[in-house]
Motif scaffolding. Sequence first.
Motif, PDB file in Angstrom:
ATOM      1  N   THR A 106      11.920 -70.887  -4.423  1.00  0.00           N
ATOM      2  CA  THR A 106      11.031 -69.913  -5.046  1.00  0.00           C
ATOM      3  C   THR A 106      11.358 -69.737  -6.526  1.00  0.00           C
ATOM      4  O   THR A 106      10.451 -69.629  -7.362  1.00  0.00           O
ATOM      5  CB  THR A 106      11.109 -68.565  -4.298  1.00  0.00           C
ATOM      6  OG1 THR A 106      10.876 -68.795  -2.899  1.00  0.00           O
ATOM      7  CG2 THR A 106      10.082 -67.585  -4.822  1.00  0.00           C
ATOM      8  N   THR A 107      12.637 -69.739  -6.864  1.00  0.00           N
ATOM      9  CA  THR A 107      13.032 -69.629  -8.270  1.00  0.00           C
ATOM     10  C   THR A 107      12.512 -70.823  -9.064  1.00  0.00           C
ATOM     11  O   THR A 107      11.988 -70.664 -10.169  1.00  0.00           O
ATOM     12  CB  THR A 107      14.561 -69.517  -8.395  1.00  0.00           C
ATOM     13  OG1 THR A 107      15.006 -68.369  -7.658  1.00  0.00           O
ATOM     14  CG2 THR A 107      14.989 -69.370  -9.848  1.00  0.00           C
ATOM     15  N   ALA A 108      12.607 -72.016  -8.503  1.00  0.00           N
ATOM     16  CA  ALA A 108      12.090 -73.215  -9.178  1.00  0.00           C
ATOM     17  C   ALA A 108      10.576 -73.143  -9.339  1.00  0.00           C
ATOM     18  O   ALA A 108      10.039 -73.557 -10.372  1.00  0.00           O
ATOM     19  CB  ALA A 108      12.501 -74.469  -8.411  1.00  0.00           C
ATOM     20  N   GLU A 109       9.874 -72.622  -8.331  1.00  0.00           N
ATOM     21  CA  GLU A 109       8.413 -72.475  -8.423  1.00  0.00           C
ATOM     22  C   GLU A 109       8.022 -71.577  -9.596  1.00  0.00           C
ATOM     23  O   GLU A 109       7.058 -71.861 -10.302  1.00  0.00           O
ATOM     24  CB  GLU A 109       7.855 -71.851  -7.144  1.00  0.00           C
ATOM     25  CG  GLU A 109       7.840 -72.738  -5.937  1.00  0.00           C
ATOM     26  CD  GLU A 109       7.451 -71.981  -4.673  1.00  0.00           C
ATOM     27  OE1 GLU A 109       7.011 -70.814  -4.763  1.00  0.00           O
ATOM     28  OE2 GLU A 109       7.623 -72.556  -3.587  1.00  0.00           O
ATOM     29  N   VAL A 110       8.751 -70.488  -9.763  1.00  0.00           N
ATOM     30  CA  VAL A 110       8.383 -69.489 -10.769  1.00  0.00           C
ATOM     31  C   VAL A 110       8.889 -69.866 -12.160  1.00  0.00           C
ATOM     32  O   VAL A 110       8.160 -69.749 -13.146  1.00  0.00           O
ATOM     33  CB  VAL A 110       8.911 -68.091 -10.362  1.00  0.00           C
ATOM     34  CG1 VAL A 110       8.649 -67.067 -11.461  1.00  0.00           C
ATOM     35  CG2 VAL A 110       8.280 -67.645  -9.048  1.00  0.00           C
ATOM     36  N   PHE A 111      10.149 -70.329 -12.250  1.00  0.00           N
ATOM     37  CA  PHE A 111      10.777 -70.569 -13.548  1.00  0.00           C
ATOM     38  C   PHE A 111      10.893 -72.037 -13.926  1.00  0.00           C
ATOM     39  O   PHE A 111      11.209 -72.350 -15.069  1.00  0.00           O
ATOM     40  CB  PHE A 111      12.178 -69.939 -13.572  1.00  0.00           C
ATOM     41  CG  PHE A 111      12.166 -68.444 -13.684  1.00  0.00           C
ATOM     42  CD1 PHE A 111      12.058 -67.820 -14.914  1.00  0.00           C
ATOM     43  CD2 PHE A 111      12.275 -67.650 -12.552  1.00  0.00           C
ATOM     44  CE1 PHE A 111      12.054 -66.444 -15.020  1.00  0.00           C
ATOM     45  CE2 PHE A 111      12.271 -66.274 -12.644  1.00  0.00           C
ATOM     46  CZ  PHE A 111      12.162 -65.668 -13.883  1.00  0.00           C
ATOM     47  N   GLY A 112      10.694 -72.943 -12.983  1.00  0.00           N
ATOM     48  CA  GLY A 112      10.830 -74.369 -13.267  1.00  0.00           C
ATOM     49  C   GLY A 112      12.139 -74.919 -12.730  1.00  0.00           C
ATOM     50  O   GLY A 112      13.074 -74.179 -12.426  1.00  0.00           O
ATOM     51  N   ASP A 113      12.192 -76.237 -12.641  1.00  0.00           N
ATOM     52  CA  ASP A 113      13.343 -76.921 -12.047  1.00  0.00           C
ATOM     53  C   ASP A 113      14.598 -76.884 -12.904  1.00  0.00           C
ATOM     54  O   ASP A 113      15.690 -77.144 -12.409  1.00  0.00           O
ATOM     55  CB  ASP A 113      13.000 -78.385 -11.754  1.00  0.00           C
ATOM     56  CG  ASP A 113      11.981 -78.517 -10.636  1.00  0.00           C
ATOM     57  OD1 ASP A 113      11.960 -77.651  -9.743  1.00  0.00           O
ATOM     58  OD2 ASP A 113      11.195 -79.484 -10.672  1.00  0.00           O
ATOM     59  N   GLU A 114      14.470 -76.580 -14.197  1.00  0.00           N
ATOM     60  CA  GLU A 114      15.632 -76.653 -15.082  1.00  0.00           C
ATOM     61  C   GLU A 114      16.540 -75.420 -15.006  1.00  0.00           C
ATOM     62  O   GLU A 114      17.623 -75.419 -15.584  1.00  0.00           O
ATOM     63  CB  GLU A 114      15.188 -76.870 -16.536  1.00  0.00           C
ATOM     64  CG  GLU A 114      14.457 -75.705 -17.164  1.00  0.00           C
ATOM     65  CD  GLU A 114      12.971 -75.614 -16.804  1.00  0.00           C
ATOM     66  OE1 GLU A 114      12.363 -74.602 -17.187  1.00  0.00           O
ATOM     67  OE2 GLU A 114      12.430 -76.517 -16.151  1.00  0.00           O
ATOM     68  N   VAL A 115      16.120 -74.379 -14.300  1.00  0.00           N
ATOM     69  CA  VAL A 115      16.935 -73.164 -14.230  1.00  0.00           C
ATOM     70  C   VAL A 115      17.994 -73.261 -13.131  1.00  0.00           C
ATOM     71  O   VAL A 115      17.844 -74.016 -12.170  1.00  0.00           O
ATOM     72  CB  VAL A 115      16.078 -71.891 -14.008  1.00  0.00           C
ATOM     73  CG1 VAL A 115      15.079 -71.707 -15.129  1.00  0.00           C
ATOM     74  CG2 VAL A 115      15.404 -71.889 -12.662  1.00  0.00           C
ATOM     75  N   ASN A 116      19.048 -72.494 -13.323  1.00  0.00           N
ATOM     76  CA  ASN A 116      20.081 -72.313 -12.308  1.00  0.00           C
ATOM     77  C   ASN A 116      19.961 -70.892 -11.783  1.00  0.00           C
ATOM     78  O   ASN A 116      19.569 -69.986 -12.522  1.00  0.00           O
ATOM     79  CB  ASN A 116      21.479 -72.490 -12.902  1.00  0.00           C
ATOM     80  CG  ASN A 116      21.729 -73.903 -13.351  1.00  0.00           C
ATOM     81  OD1 ASN A 116      21.407 -74.848 -12.643  1.00  0.00           O
ATOM     82  ND2 ASN A 116      22.293 -74.059 -14.533  1.00  0.00           N
ATOM     83  N   VAL A 117      20.312 -70.703 -10.535  1.00  0.00           N
ATOM     84  CA  VAL A 117      20.310 -69.353  -9.970  1.00  0.00           C
ATOM     85  C   VAL A 117      21.669 -69.110  -9.331  1.00  0.00           C
ATOM     86  O   VAL A 117      22.223 -69.974  -8.667  1.00  0.00           O
ATOM     87  CB  VAL A 117      19.140 -69.145  -8.974  1.00  0.00           C
ATOM     88  CG1 VAL A 117      19.212 -70.074  -7.794  1.00  0.00           C
ATOM     89  CG2 VAL A 117      19.062 -67.698  -8.515  1.00  0.00           C
ATOM     90  N   ARG A 118      22.211 -67.926  -9.597  1.00  0.00           N
ATOM     91  CA  ARG A 118      23.487 -67.497  -9.038  1.00  0.00           C
ATOM     92  C   ARG A 118      23.291 -66.201  -8.280  1.00  0.00           C
ATOM     93  O   ARG A 118      22.474 -65.369  -8.659  1.00  0.00           O
ATOM     94  CB  ARG A 118      24.511 -67.214 -10.144  1.00  0.00           C
ATOM     95  CG  ARG A 118      24.882 -68.367 -11.002  1.00  0.00           C
ATOM     96  CD  ARG A 118      25.850 -67.885 -12.093  1.00  0.00           C
ATOM     97  NE  ARG A 118      26.067 -68.907 -13.084  1.00  0.00           N
ATOM     98  CZ  ARG A 118      27.155 -69.669 -13.116  1.00  0.00           C
ATOM     99  NH1 ARG A 118      28.105 -69.496 -12.229  1.00  0.00           N
ATOM    100  NH2 ARG A 118      27.279 -70.587 -14.044  1.00  0.00           N
ATOM    101  N   VAL A 119      24.062 -66.041  -7.225  1.00  0.00           N
ATOM    102  CA  VAL A 119      24.122 -64.758  -6.530  1.00  0.00           C
ATOM    103  C   VAL A 119      25.432 -64.106  -6.950  1.00  0.00           C
ATOM    104  O   VAL A 119      26.449 -64.775  -7.120  1.00  0.00           O
ATOM    105  CB  VAL A 119      24.012 -64.918  -4.995  1.00  0.00           C
ATOM    106  CG1 VAL A 119      25.173 -65.694  -4.433  1.00  0.00           C
ATOM    107  CG2 VAL A 119      23.882 -63.577  -4.318  1.00  0.00           C
ATOM    108  N   PHE A 120      25.378 -62.803  -7.186  1.00  0.00           N
ATOM    109  CA  PHE A 120      26.574 -62.073  -7.566  1.00  0.00           C
ATOM    110  C   PHE A 120      26.527 -60.704  -6.889  1.00  0.00           C
ATOM    111  O   PHE A 120      25.560 -60.352  -6.226  1.00  0.00           O
ATOM    112  CB  PHE A 120      26.699 -61.951  -9.096  1.00  0.00           C
ATOM    113  CG  PHE A 120      25.641 -61.097  -9.754  1.00  0.00           C
ATOM    114  CD1 PHE A 120      25.908 -59.785 -10.094  1.00  0.00           C
ATOM    115  CD2 PHE A 120      24.389 -61.616 -10.041  1.00  0.00           C
ATOM    116  CE1 PHE A 120      24.936 -59.001 -10.709  1.00  0.00           C
ATOM    117  CE2 PHE A 120      23.412 -60.846 -10.654  1.00  0.00           C
ATOM    118  CZ  PHE A 120      23.685 -59.531 -10.989  1.00  0.00           C
ATOM    119  N   GLY A 121      27.589 -59.962  -7.024  1.00  0.00           N
ATOM    120  CA  GLY A 121      27.622 -58.618  -6.460  1.00  0.00           C
ATOM    121  C   GLY A 121      28.059 -58.603  -5.007  1.00  0.00           C
ATOM    122  O   GLY A 121      28.766 -59.495  -4.530  1.00  0.00           O
TER     123      GLY A 121
END
Length: 99
Positions: free
Chosen positions: A14-29
Amino acid sequence: MRLSAEQIAIIKQTTAEVFGDEVNVRVFGSRLDDDARGGDIDLLVESPCEIESKVDKMLTLTARLQRRIGDRPIDILVIDPSTALNPVHRHAIQTGQRL
């Protein structure tokens, strides 16, 4: 990490769909603490390129994730080269686990 393999796949896709394939996503907290219970899902989206309409995309991602993984609190931070990093951003970068 208190996210299932299915939830991780949904978040990444879903993150790639919205922001594109070049982004990284991290979970924190709190989701990184296997002994904790409940809590929201804290995500950091990192882009090497400047993102247009950051707020709109962040809201779109939140809505899509809530539809796909359930109506639960999701907090999203978005950073790109134009973002002035604050302590929350730095904490997420330092402690977050890349999905």
